[in-house]
Design a protein around this motif. Sequence first.
Motif, PDB file in Angstrom:
ATOM      1  N   LEU A 123       0.817  -1.208   0.000  1.00 19.27           N
ATOM      2  CA  LEU A 123       0.000   0.000   0.000  1.00 19.27           C
ATOM      3  C   LEU A 123       0.851   1.259   0.000  1.00 19.27           C
ATOM      4  O   LEU A 123       1.985   1.249   0.485  1.00 19.27           O
ATOM      5  CB  LEU A 123      -0.896   0.052   1.249  1.00 19.27           C
ATOM      6  CG  LEU A 123      -1.920  -1.044   1.445  1.00 19.27           C
ATOM      7  CD1 LEU A 123      -2.545  -0.918   2.834  1.00 19.27           C
ATOM      8  CD2 LEU A 123      -2.996  -0.981   0.376  1.00 19.27           C
ATOM      9  N   VAL A 124       0.271   2.328  -0.501  1.00 17.44           N
ATOM     10  CA  VAL A 124       0.800   3.672  -0.313  1.00 17.44           C
ATOM     11  C   VAL A 124      -0.286   4.440   0.421  1.00 17.44           C
ATOM     12  O   VAL A 124      -1.442   4.447  -0.001  1.00 17.44           O
ATOM     13  CB  VAL A 124       1.119   4.363  -1.656  1.00 17.44           C
ATOM     14  CG1 VAL A 124       1.478   5.818  -1.439  1.00 17.44           C
ATOM     15  CG2 VAL A 124       2.236   3.641  -2.382  1.00 17.44           C
ATOM     16  N   ARG A 125       0.061   5.037   1.548  1.00 14.71           N
ATOM     17  CA  ARG A 125      -0.899   5.837   2.308  1.00 14.71           C
ATOM     18  C   ARG A 125      -0.575   7.308   2.098  1.00 14.71           C
ATOM     19  O   ARG A 125       0.554   7.740   2.278  1.00 14.71           O
ATOM     20  CB  ARG A 125      -0.860   5.512   3.792  1.00 14.71           C
ATOM     21  CG  ARG A 125      -1.773   6.450   4.603  1.00 14.71           C
ATOM     22  CD  ARG A 125      -1.936   6.017   6.018  1.00 14.71           C
ATOM     23  NE  ARG A 125      -2.890   4.919   6.030  1.00 14.71           N
ATOM     24  CZ  ARG A 125      -3.422   4.414   7.140  1.00 14.71           C
ATOM     25  NH1 ARG A 125      -3.089   4.908   8.321  1.00 14.71           N
ATOM     26  NH2 ARG A 125      -4.273   3.412   7.082  1.00 14.71           N
ATOM     27  N   ILE A 126      -1.618   8.055   1.737  1.00 15.80           N
ATOM     28  CA  ILE A 126      -1.508   9.500   1.613  1.00 15.80           C
ATOM     29  C   ILE A 126      -2.316  10.109   2.750  1.00 15.80           C
ATOM     30  O   ILE A 126      -3.471   9.733   2.967  1.00 15.80           O
ATOM     31  CB  ILE A 126      -2.037   9.990   0.255  1.00 15.80           C
ATOM     32  CG1 ILE A 126      -1.162   9.427  -0.859  1.00 15.80           C
ATOM     33  CG2 ILE A 126      -2.093  11.518   0.215  1.00 15.80           C
ATOM     34  CD1 ILE A 126      -1.659   9.732  -2.239  1.00 15.80           C
ATOM     35  N   TRP A 135      -6.839  10.342   5.640  1.00 16.24           N
ATOM     36  CA  TRP A 135      -5.882   9.416   5.043  1.00 16.24           C
ATOM     37  C   TRP A 135      -6.579   8.527   4.024  1.00 16.24           C
ATOM     38  O   TRP A 135      -7.792   8.308   4.092  1.00 16.24           O
ATOM     39  CB  TRP A 135      -5.198   8.560   6.104  1.00 16.24           C
ATOM     40  CG  TRP A 135      -6.148   7.759   6.947  1.00 16.24           C
ATOM     41  CD1 TRP A 135      -6.727   8.145   8.118  1.00 16.24           C
ATOM     42  CD2 TRP A 135      -6.657   6.457   6.659  1.00 16.24           C
ATOM     43  NE1 TRP A 135      -7.569   7.162   8.572  1.00 16.24           N
ATOM     44  CE2 TRP A 135      -7.538   6.105   7.711  1.00 16.24           C
ATOM     45  CE3 TRP A 135      -6.453   5.546   5.632  1.00 16.24           C
ATOM     46  CZ2 TRP A 135      -8.210   4.898   7.745  1.00 16.24           C
ATOM     47  CZ3 TRP A 135      -7.127   4.327   5.671  1.00 16.24           C
ATOM     48  CH2 TRP A 135      -7.986   4.019   6.722  1.00 16.24           C
ATOM     49  N   ALA A 136      -5.779   8.031   3.074  1.00 15.38           N
ATOM     50  CA  ALA A 136      -6.293   7.123   2.054  1.00 15.38           C
ATOM     51  C   ALA A 136      -5.209   6.121   1.697  1.00 15.38           C
ATOM     52  O   ALA A 136      -4.050   6.498   1.500  1.00 15.38           O
ATOM     53  CB  ALA A 136      -6.709   7.906   0.808  1.00 15.38           C
ATOM     54  N   ASP A 137      -5.593   4.849   1.643  1.00 11.05           N
ATOM     55  CA  ASP A 137      -4.671   3.780   1.272  1.00 11.05           C
ATOM     56  C   ASP A 137      -4.914   3.365  -0.178  1.00 11.05           C
ATOM     57  O   ASP A 137      -6.037   3.001  -0.545  1.00 11.05           O
ATOM     58  CB  ASP A 137      -4.866   2.554   2.167  1.00 11.05           C
ATOM     59  CG  ASP A 137      -4.354   2.749   3.572  1.00 11.05           C
ATOM     60  OD1 ASP A 137      -3.497   3.628   3.779  1.00 11.05           O
ATOM     61  OD2 ASP A 137      -4.799   2.017   4.474  1.00 11.05           O
ATOM     62  N   LEU A 138      -3.856   3.397  -0.970  1.00 11.10           N
ATOM     63  CA  LEU A 138      -3.912   2.969  -2.365  1.00 11.10           C
ATOM     64  C   LEU A 138      -3.104   1.690  -2.507  1.00 11.10           C
ATOM     65  O   LEU A 138      -2.016   1.568  -1.935  1.00 11.10           O
ATOM     66  CB  LEU A 138      -3.330   4.043  -3.288  1.00 11.10           C
ATOM     67  CG  LEU A 138      -4.133   5.329  -3.352  1.00 11.10           C
ATOM     68  CD1 LEU A 138      -3.570   6.354  -2.405  1.00 11.10           C
ATOM     69  CD2 LEU A 138      -4.153   5.856  -4.755  1.00 11.10           C
TER      70      LEU A 138
END
Length: 118
Positions: free
Chosen positions: A58-61, A111-114
Amino acid sequence: MKESPRHFVAALLEDETTDLVDDAVLVVGELAATAVKHTRSGWYRGWFLVLVHFGDDLVRIEVVDQGVDEESMVRSVTGHVEEDGRGLMLIAACVKNWGVKDRPSGARCVWADLVRFG
Protein backbone atom coordinates in the motif's frame (compact mmCIF):
# COMPACT_ATOMS: atom_id res chain seq x y z
CA MET A 1 8.25 28.69 -6.17
CA LYS A 2 6.16 26.33 -4.07
CA GLU A 3 5.41 22.91 -5.45
CA SER A 4 1.81 21.70 -5.62
CA PRO A 5 0.75 18.63 -3.63
CA ARG A 6 -0.02 16.86 -6.92
CA HIS A 7 3.50 17.41 -8.28
CA PHE A 8 5.02 16.44 -4.93
CA VAL A 9 3.16 13.10 -4.84
CA ALA A 10 3.74 12.38 -8.54
CA ALA A 11 7.49 12.90 -8.04
CA LEU A 12 7.57 10.59 -5.01
CA LEU A 13 5.71 7.88 -6.94
CA GLU A 14 7.56 8.21 -10.25
CA ASP A 15 8.72 4.56 -10.14
CA GLU A 16 5.19 3.21 -9.51
CA THR A 17 2.58 2.22 -12.09
CA THR A 18 0.77 4.92 -14.03
CA ASP A 19 -2.57 3.84 -12.50
CA LEU A 20 -1.23 4.27 -8.97
CA VAL A 21 0.31 7.66 -9.76
CA ASP A 22 -2.92 8.88 -11.39
CA ASP A 23 -5.03 7.74 -8.42
CA ALA A 24 -2.59 9.21 -5.91
CA VAL A 25 -2.53 12.57 -7.70
CA LEU A 26 -6.35 12.63 -7.74
CA VAL A 27 -6.52 11.72 -4.05
CA VAL A 28 -4.01 14.30 -2.84
CA GLY A 29 -5.58 16.97 -5.03
CA GLU A 30 -9.03 16.32 -3.59
CA LEU A 31 -7.77 16.11 0.00
CA ALA A 32 -5.76 19.33 -0.34
CA ALA A 33 -8.68 21.15 -1.97
CA THR A 34 -11.00 19.96 0.79
CA ALA A 35 -8.53 21.13 3.44
CA VAL A 36 -8.28 24.60 1.94
CA LYS A 37 -11.97 25.02 1.19
CA HIS A 38 -13.56 23.45 4.26
CA THR A 39 -11.13 23.90 7.16
CA ARG A 40 -9.13 26.59 8.88
CA SER A 41 -6.27 25.67 6.53
CA GLY A 42 -7.84 27.96 3.94
CA TRP A 43 -7.80 30.95 6.26
CA TYR A 44 -5.11 33.63 6.25
CA ARG A 45 -1.80 32.02 7.23
CA GLY A 46 -3.44 28.61 7.10
CA TRP A 47 -1.46 25.49 6.35
CA PHE A 48 -1.86 21.80 5.58
CA LEU A 49 0.67 19.00 5.53
CA VAL A 50 0.95 16.15 2.99
CA LEU A 51 2.49 12.87 4.16
CA VAL A 52 3.16 9.82 2.00
CA HIS A 53 3.89 6.44 3.57
CA PHE A 54 5.18 3.47 1.57
CA GLY A 55 4.29 -0.08 2.57
CA ASP A 56 4.90 -3.34 0.74
CA ASP A 57 1.35 -3.50 -0.64
CA LEU A 58 0.00 0.00 0.00
CA VAL A 59 0.80 3.67 -0.31
CA ARG A 60 -0.90 5.84 2.31
CA ILE A 61 -1.51 9.50 1.61
CA GLU A 62 -2.36 11.73 4.56
CA VAL A 63 -3.38 15.37 4.53
CA VAL A 64 -3.28 17.02 7.94
CA ASP A 65 -5.29 20.22 8.08
CA GLN A 66 -6.16 22.72 10.79
CA GLY A 67 -9.57 21.18 11.41
CA VAL A 68 -13.15 22.38 11.80
CA ASP A 69 -16.02 21.66 14.14
CA GLU A 70 -17.99 19.63 11.56
CA GLU A 71 -17.77 16.00 10.46
CA SER A 72 -16.51 15.16 6.96
CA MET A 73 -19.28 13.64 4.91
CA VAL A 74 -19.48 11.54 1.75
CA ARG A 75 -22.44 12.43 -0.44
CA SER A 76 -24.81 9.68 -1.55
CA VAL A 77 -24.40 8.65 -5.18
CA THR A 78 -28.13 7.94 -5.38
CA GLY A 79 -29.18 11.42 -4.32
CA HIS A 80 -28.66 14.82 -5.88
CA VAL A 81 -24.94 15.56 -6.02
CA GLU A 82 -24.09 19.20 -5.54
CA GLU A 83 -21.00 20.83 -6.93
CA ASP A 84 -19.40 20.55 -3.48
CA GLY A 85 -19.08 17.26 -1.65
CA ARG A 86 -17.92 14.96 -4.42
CA GLY A 87 -14.25 14.89 -3.40
CA LEU A 88 -14.56 12.29 -0.67
CA MET A 89 -16.86 10.23 -2.91
CA LEU A 90 -14.19 10.25 -5.65
CA ILE A 91 -11.55 9.25 -3.13
CA ALA A 92 -13.67 6.38 -1.80
CA ALA A 93 -14.08 5.07 -5.36
CA CYS A 94 -10.35 4.74 -6.09
CA VAL A 95 -8.75 3.70 -2.79
CA LYS A 96 -8.74 0.52 -0.75
CA ASN A 97 -9.72 2.36 2.42
CA TRP A 98 -9.81 5.88 3.83
CA GLY A 99 -10.67 7.60 7.06
CA VAL A 100 -10.41 10.62 9.30
CA LYS A 101 -8.36 10.96 12.49
CA ASP A 102 -8.89 13.93 14.75
CA ARG A 103 -5.79 15.18 16.52
CA PRO A 104 -5.70 16.51 20.10
CA SER A 105 -4.57 19.91 18.80
CA GLY A 106 -7.82 20.30 16.86
CA ALA A 107 -6.13 19.39 13.58
CA ARG A 108 -7.59 16.64 11.44
CA CYS A 109 -5.85 14.01 9.33
CA VAL A 110 -7.66 12.51 6.35
CA TRP A 111 -5.88 9.42 5.04
CA ALA A 112 -6.29 7.12 2.05
CA ASP A 113 -4.67 3.78 1.27
CA LEU A 114 -3.91 2.97 -2.36
CA VAL A 115 -2.94 -0.52 -3.51
CA ARG A 116 0.50 -0.85 -5.08
CA PHE A 117 0.12 -2.71 -8.36
CA GLY A 118 3.74 -3.49 -9.00
